[in-house]
Design an enzyme around this catalytic site. Structure first.
Site, PDB file in Angstrom:
ATOM      1  N   ASP A 174       0.860  -1.184   0.000  1.00  0.00           N
ATOM      2  CA  ASP A 174       0.000   0.000   0.000  1.00  0.00           C
ATOM      3  C   ASP A 174       0.898   1.236   0.000  1.00  0.00           C
ATOM      4  OD1 ASP A 174      -2.380   1.727   0.428  1.00  0.00           O
ATOM      5  OD2 ASP A 174      -3.330  -0.164   0.968  1.00  0.00           O
ATOM      6  N   HIS A 245      -2.918   3.066  -4.640  1.00  0.00           N
ATOM      7  CA  HIS A 245      -2.308   2.606  -3.385  1.00  0.00           C
ATOM      8  C   HIS A 245      -0.871   2.140  -3.617  1.00  0.00           C
ATOM      9  CE1 HIS A 245      -5.772   2.963  -0.719  1.00  0.00           C
ATOM     10  NE2 HIS A 245      -6.536   2.484  -1.690  1.00  0.00           N
ATOM     11  N   GLU A 315      -9.851   2.653  -5.236  1.00  0.00           N
ATOM     12  CA  GLU A 315      -9.460   4.006  -4.869  1.00  0.00           C
ATOM     13  C   GLU A 315      -8.269   4.504  -5.697  1.00  0.00           C
ATOM     14  OE1 GLU A 315     -11.040   4.183  -0.279  1.00  0.00           O
ATOM     15  OE2 GLU A 315      -8.974   3.557  -0.610  1.00  0.00           O
ATOM     16  N   ASP A 408     -12.328  -2.681  11.627  1.00  0.00           N
ATOM     17  CA  ASP A 408     -11.656  -1.501  12.159  1.00  0.00           C
ATOM     18  C   ASP A 408     -12.664  -0.451  12.613  1.00  0.00           C
ATOM     19  OD1 ASP A 408     -11.657  -1.933   9.215  1.00  0.00           O
ATOM     20  OD2 ASP A 408     -11.414   0.239   9.139  1.00  0.00           O
TER      21      ASP A 408
END
Length: 541
Positions: A174, A245, A315, A408
């Protein structure tokens, strides 16, 4: 008691009397069950002070392991009389039966050494018949945002196995760190595995941890992790993110970035959170680079245990491509439909590349944008919509919607949750999650391979924080993934909570720093770090 099992089995029939695991109890391993027998001796046997010497079939009072191909591959039947017999449709089925036996033997069976050698180890006579609802029952662990050392990863594989979960999605790269050694590109770990500092809390927080952070797994570490998982009948799905990423990779090899738009030589491994604008350049050099990366990844993750390779695809901001003359020329050269088509071109290239080598690509649901090759599978994270679209188009799907199974996210709305982010998702919320959308027809629903919970570690600096976010909700998720539960509204959460009263001592014996039912312990509470309040949660002040 069998009714205290987590996840709940399909059926249990109780009898009279008990089986006692004694010093002389033999362990009989039928053909193909030798690895399960070794696991039983080295875990349960050691924990209870019972050596479980080898025995022959028919040994009185023994534990006998056997494969019966007439059962479903992961199904098992555990019969407790004057002896114990575990029959599975494959070695995996026998292993899940052995996990049930471990639960029946009590919390002491989860320790690393025997705490009470003289204790009586008895199990009531019963027959447990069981099989999983889904073939894909997974956990995604992000080790890029905060690195988890190898021993911690092995521990999590044990925790997955204890809950009959069988897929470990290993998020290895990432913007904030590259975590797997690639020998032909050493700077990926020399540079890309380390960042100078780390945002403390949500990205809106003004706090920083100024200590450098990083780490990576050597290739031998990866081989060990994969072998350890395979012994526990867990498939490992490595994730190598493209084309977004990717700042850690670009920091290590600046030519991978859009050099005609920004000075990529000035980039470092990202130290904060969010969606990063620095994405891969659509060049032949980039394709060859990541083909080289994946060649080593395929060698580390053999097809027998890792048929899927995750290629990210989520993303990916298009701003740099829009501004890049080179990217625009590439779009024109390939006759693509704009920047979305360019992302699809990236994904299709590596989908074909993997398929040519006997693997299947899987990616986040953004890979549907611009078209998707027939063999690719989809991780549906932005709700159910991507999974529904993929299944209707004939693609296999793993359901992992953020709104339900991102562990999370905070577990309660109160101010005491440590670094609270995301939606409030309680233990009961996770228990009522349904992986198969009702909009799908029976034929479309067959494309739902299963489900997984996702754990992104931006605000989880260490193992204790990961434990707190993951447990006890992973136990509820495991029951959703394994058990044949009724519709969400009809599920008996009160019974699950009752069974969890027996399961918490097992987690205690394993040393899991879970969130207690009554809320965080004093040392687990929010340390006053800014979170991200959404979904009607009270503001963090």
């Amino acid at each position: 008691m069998a009714m205290d099992l987590v996840p709940a089995p399909r059926s249990v029939e109780h009898g009279e009397g008990a089986f006692v695991l004694g010093e002389a109890t033999a362990l009989v391993a039928g053909p193909g069950t030798e690895t399960v027998a070794r696991w039983l001796r080295n875990t349960v046997g050691v924990a209870l002070g019972r050596p479980m010497p080898p025995g022959e079939a028919g040994t009185p009072g023994a534990i006998e392991l056997r494969i019966d191909a007439d059962l479903e591959p992961e199904a098992y039947r555990l019969t407790v009389t004057h002896r114990v017999e575990i029959v599975g449709g494959s070695a995996a089925g026998v292993f899940w039966g052995a996990q049930t036996l471990r639960q029946l033997l009590g919390p002491d069976a989860y320790r690393k050494a025997c705490a009470d050698p003289g204790a009586r180890r008895g199990i009531t006579r019963q027959v447990v018949e069981d099989a999983p609802r889904f073939a894909w029952r997974g956990l995604m662990l992000d080790v890029s945002r905060h690195f988890m050392p190898k021993d911690g990863v092995l521990r999590y594989l044990d925790l997955l196995a204890a809950h009959k979960l069988n897929v470990f999605h290993f998020h290895l790269t990432d913007d904030q760190g590259w975590r797997v050694e690639i020998k032909r590109f050493p700077r990926l770990t020399e540079v890309g595995a380390w960042r100078a500092r780390t945002k403390y809390g949500h990205r809106a927080s003004e706090l920083w941890d100024e200590k450098p952070h990083g780490g990576f797994y050597t290739q031998d570490d990866i081989r060990e992790i994969v072998a350890y998982a395979a012994e526990r009948h867990i498939s490992v799905v490595p994730e190598i993110d493209i084309p977004g990423h990717s700042q850690a990779a670009i920091a290590a090899y600046p030519e991978l970035g859009n050099t005609d738009v920004i000075d990529t030589t000035r980039l470092s491994v990202w130290d904060t959170w969010g969606v990063n604008p620095n994405v891969l350049a659509p060049t032949d050099n980039t394709l060859r680079f990541y083909e080289g990366v994946l060649e080593e990844v395929l060698e580390l993750f053999p097809a027998e245990t890792s048929p899927f390779v995750h290629i990210g695809g989520d993303e990916c901001p298009k701003d740099q491509w829009k501004a890049s003359p080179a990217a625009q020329a590439r779009i024109k050269e390939l006759g693509l439909d704009g920047e979305d088509g360019l992302q699809s071109w990236f994904i299709r290239h590596f989908d074909r590349w993997l398929a040519d080598r006997g693997r299947r690509a899987i990616g986040w649901d953004e890979i549907l944008e611009g078209g998707l090759a027939p063999g690719a599978a989809v991780s549906s994270w932005r709700g159910y919509a991507g999974g529904i679209e993929a299944a209707r188009a004939g693609h296999d799907v793993v359901m992992c919607p953020e709104q339900q199974v991102y562990l999370d996210h905070r577990q309660a709305p109160g101010p005491d949750e440590p670094m609270p982010i995301g939606y409030v998702r309680t233990l009961e919320d996770v228990y009522r999650f349904e992986p198969v959308p009702p909009q799908l027809t029976e034929a479309e629903a067959r494309h739902v391979l299963g489900t997984q919970a996702n754990v992104w570690t931006e605000v989880m600096q260490d193992q204790g924080r990961v434990d707190y976010q993951v447990f006890p909700r992973l136990a509820a998720f495991a029951e959703v993934a394994w058990s044949a539960l009724p519709a969400p509204a009809a599920r008996d959460f009160a019974d699950f909570e009752r069974r969890m009263r027996s399961h918490y001592p097992r987690l205690d014996a394993l040393g899991v720093a879970y969130r207690p039912p009554g809320g965080p312990l004093p040392w687990q509470k929010r340390p006053g770090v800014l979170g991200r309040p959404i979904d009607g949660s009270p503001p963090n002040v």
